[in-house]
Scaffold this motif. Structure first.
Motif, PDB file in Angstrom:
ATOM      1  N   SER B  88      34.249  29.851  40.188  1.00  0.00           N
ATOM      2  CA  SER B  88      34.622  28.920  39.135  1.00  0.00           C
ATOM      3  C   SER B  88      35.142  29.672  37.905  1.00  0.00           C
ATOM      4  O   SER B  88      36.157  29.302  37.311  1.00  0.00           O
ATOM      5  CB  SER B  88      33.399  28.078  38.761  1.00  0.00           C
ATOM      6  OG  SER B  88      33.775  26.856  38.197  1.00  0.00           O
ATOM      7  N   THR B  89      34.447  30.735  37.545  1.00  0.00           N
ATOM      8  CA  THR B  89      34.850  31.529  36.383  1.00  0.00           C
ATOM      9  C   THR B  89      36.208  32.189  36.619  1.00  0.00           C
ATOM     10  O   THR B  89      37.046  32.252  35.726  1.00  0.00           O
ATOM     11  CB  THR B  89      33.793  32.614  36.094  1.00  0.00           C
ATOM     12  OG1 THR B  89      32.518  31.989  35.949  1.00  0.00           O
ATOM     13  CG2 THR B  89      34.126  33.366  34.813  1.00  0.00           C
ATOM     14  N   ARG B  90      36.400  32.640  37.851  1.00  0.00           N
ATOM     15  CA  ARG B  90      37.666  33.264  38.220  1.00  0.00           C
ATOM     16  C   ARG B  90      38.816  32.265  38.060  1.00  0.00           C
ATOM     17  O   ARG B  90      39.894  32.590  37.567  1.00  0.00           O
ATOM     18  CB  ARG B  90      37.553  33.703  39.673  1.00  0.00           C
ATOM     19  CG  ARG B  90      38.627  34.611  40.189  1.00  0.00           C
ATOM     20  CD  ARG B  90      38.227  34.973  41.600  1.00  0.00           C
ATOM     21  NE  ARG B  90      39.231  35.681  42.355  1.00  0.00           N
ATOM     22  CZ  ARG B  90      39.075  35.980  43.647  1.00  0.00           C
ATOM     23  NH1 ARG B  90      37.956  35.630  44.270  1.00  0.00           N
ATOM     24  NH2 ARG B  90      40.015  36.629  44.298  1.00  0.00           N
ATOM     25  N   ARG B  91      38.561  31.036  38.512  1.00  0.00           N
ATOM     26  CA  ARG B  91      39.546  29.966  38.351  1.00  0.00           C
ATOM     27  C   ARG B  91      39.901  29.778  36.887  1.00  0.00           C
ATOM     28  O   ARG B  91      41.066  29.601  36.523  1.00  0.00           O
ATOM     29  CB  ARG B  91      38.949  28.652  38.873  1.00  0.00           C
ATOM     30  CG  ARG B  91      39.460  28.212  40.207  1.00  0.00           C
ATOM     31  CD  ARG B  91      39.174  26.754  40.443  1.00  0.00           C
ATOM     32  NE  ARG B  91      37.762  26.467  40.685  1.00  0.00           N
ATOM     33  CZ  ARG B  91      37.233  26.307  41.889  1.00  0.00           C
ATOM     34  NH1 ARG B  91      37.979  26.417  42.954  1.00  0.00           N
ATOM     35  NH2 ARG B  91      35.958  26.054  42.039  1.00  0.00           N
ATOM     36  N   LEU B  92      38.867  29.802  36.051  1.00  0.00           N
ATOM     37  CA  LEU B  92      39.048  29.579  34.624  1.00  0.00           C
ATOM     38  C   LEU B  92      39.872  30.707  34.011  1.00  0.00           C
ATOM     39  O   LEU B  92      40.776  30.471  33.195  1.00  0.00           O
ATOM     40  CB  LEU B  92      37.659  29.537  33.977  1.00  0.00           C
ATOM     41  CG  LEU B  92      37.367  28.499  32.905  1.00  0.00           C
ATOM     42  CD1 LEU B  92      37.902  27.136  33.295  1.00  0.00           C
ATOM     43  CD2 LEU B  92      35.871  28.434  32.666  1.00  0.00           C
ATOM     44  N   LEU B  93      39.542  31.926  34.414  1.00  0.00           N
ATOM     45  CA  LEU B  93      40.246  33.093  33.887  1.00  0.00           C
ATOM     46  C   LEU B  93      41.734  33.014  34.225  1.00  0.00           C
ATOM     47  O   LEU B  93      42.603  33.284  33.385  1.00  0.00           O
ATOM     48  CB  LEU B  93      39.636  34.367  34.489  1.00  0.00           C
ATOM     49  CG  LEU B  93      40.195  35.694  33.965  1.00  0.00           C
ATOM     50  CD1 LEU B  93      39.866  35.858  32.488  1.00  0.00           C
ATOM     51  CD2 LEU B  93      39.617  36.867  34.765  1.00  0.00           C
TER      52      LEU B  93
END
Lengths: 131, 131, 131, 131
Positions: B88-93
DNA sequence: GTGGTCTAGACCACG
DNA sequence: GTGGTCTAGACCACA
């Protein structure tokens, strides 16, 4: 720019590379007008098939991040400002939904978004020292 | 809950369904403890194969969004609060990087994030009424 | 004897119950000659289908842990000493293999086996206070 | 490595295969970094459907015994040392209970455990040569 | 050539 | 009636 490829990841290699280049452009590691390594050169450096690199370049070209110059190869472009990307927004929506499911409130979510923005822009916040 | 599947999309059907269910949980359309339709029933309703629905349910179960109860079928769970998801964080980044490439400043990006949060939480802001 | 059933477990309910009864016999909670609750009674107490309880009793009967007495219902037996069970040995072999894969040496594995024996026999060791 | 599948067995084929591979890793027949046969190849060799092999590989991957590498297929990994597996311990506890019910004392049980450990580790004791 | 996805249909275990 | 398992075969994405 350091590129790390994980062949054991669920994400296809060509997408990992595509994403890394986008991050590189955002952070300023790659600047508009700059030429990327040739497909064969980069493939060799990363130890992957040159068709894979080619696919990444083609995808980035289709999205407007690169232009393929017959003489200079792949050159960093800058997509028109203000464009919005449906896929990107969808990603964001899903990330928000997952955060909500985990019980994250909006303030915390926006803090996380801000941290990601800082990190992507190449100005990592203090918390990013370890990562 | 309305589920729309696009079989033309590059995204696998089982992932589209998985994402839709996550969005449904976040928005409150699906509440913890609620039983989902049986795999065969939902497959029939959506006009897809039951194995495909099964794969979505299995993925959601592995992620903690559902539990497969022997007697009730698939039941909505709630993943442990406070956990964070690397994907999820990777998506956000990546979403942040793409926004930066489009020339979006941090304020505008956070406004977009906020709108997504509102929309995902089932309380769409005024701008989102049409979408 | 306290029986806890988890309908969300991958293990079938009838096997969970079967296993719990074996553990009860091993620990002395159930003694040879003792009558178990009727199928309907136990099913009602556990909130499960009586066919499920019936299946557990039938399996235990087939393995020699119970005898089905027409008048008294299911009665705890004691399987002939010295019998070895292929399924049990196979379980042990697999548990050993998994321990080896996790890097557990023989001493540690035997310590774990010993702790399990103690626990199963109803004489839990000191480390078991928390569990 | 020799794999024998019994399609008459109550245990699902994909679990039999999964167990066999775990045993193979424990015994050293399969070494970390080694690539397994492709799902279609192994399925063909065993006379079963490739989806069934795929399910075994997916389960082993989820458990950390394998990693699916985009270029090399399924590769033997080694799960993080020192972790403990609840399912494995449960198996052990039940094996102990069954032994107790058969009148096996702790010494004999531990001897059996030791023999299993030896066998699983690929160094079968004298008694096990025939099995 | 590899795994991933999807479909289709059969049979069984479970409750 | 539910999910689980297995088979069979097609097409595609990836490297």
């Amino acid at each position: 720019m350091i590129v790390e490829i994980n062949t054991q990841d669920a994400e296809p290699i060509y997408e990992q590379l595509r994403d890394r280049i986008v991050l590189g452009i955002a952070s300023g590691e790659l600047t508009p007008g700059e030429a990327l390594p040739s497909v064969r050169r980069l493939a060799s450096d990363l130890g992957i098939n040159f068709h894979t690199v080619n696919k990444s370049y083609a995808a980035l070209s289709a999205e407007g991040y690169l232009v393929i110059d017959r003489r200079r190869g792949a050159v960093v472009a800058r997509p028109p400002s203000g464009t919005s990307d449906a896929r990107s927004t969808r990603r964001l929506l899903l990330a928000a939904a997952e955060a909500i499911c985990r019980g994250t409130d909006e303030t915390a979510f926006l803090a996380l978004c801000s941290a990601c923005y800082q990190k992507a822009s190449g100005r990592p916040s203090n918390q990013e020292n370890g990562g």
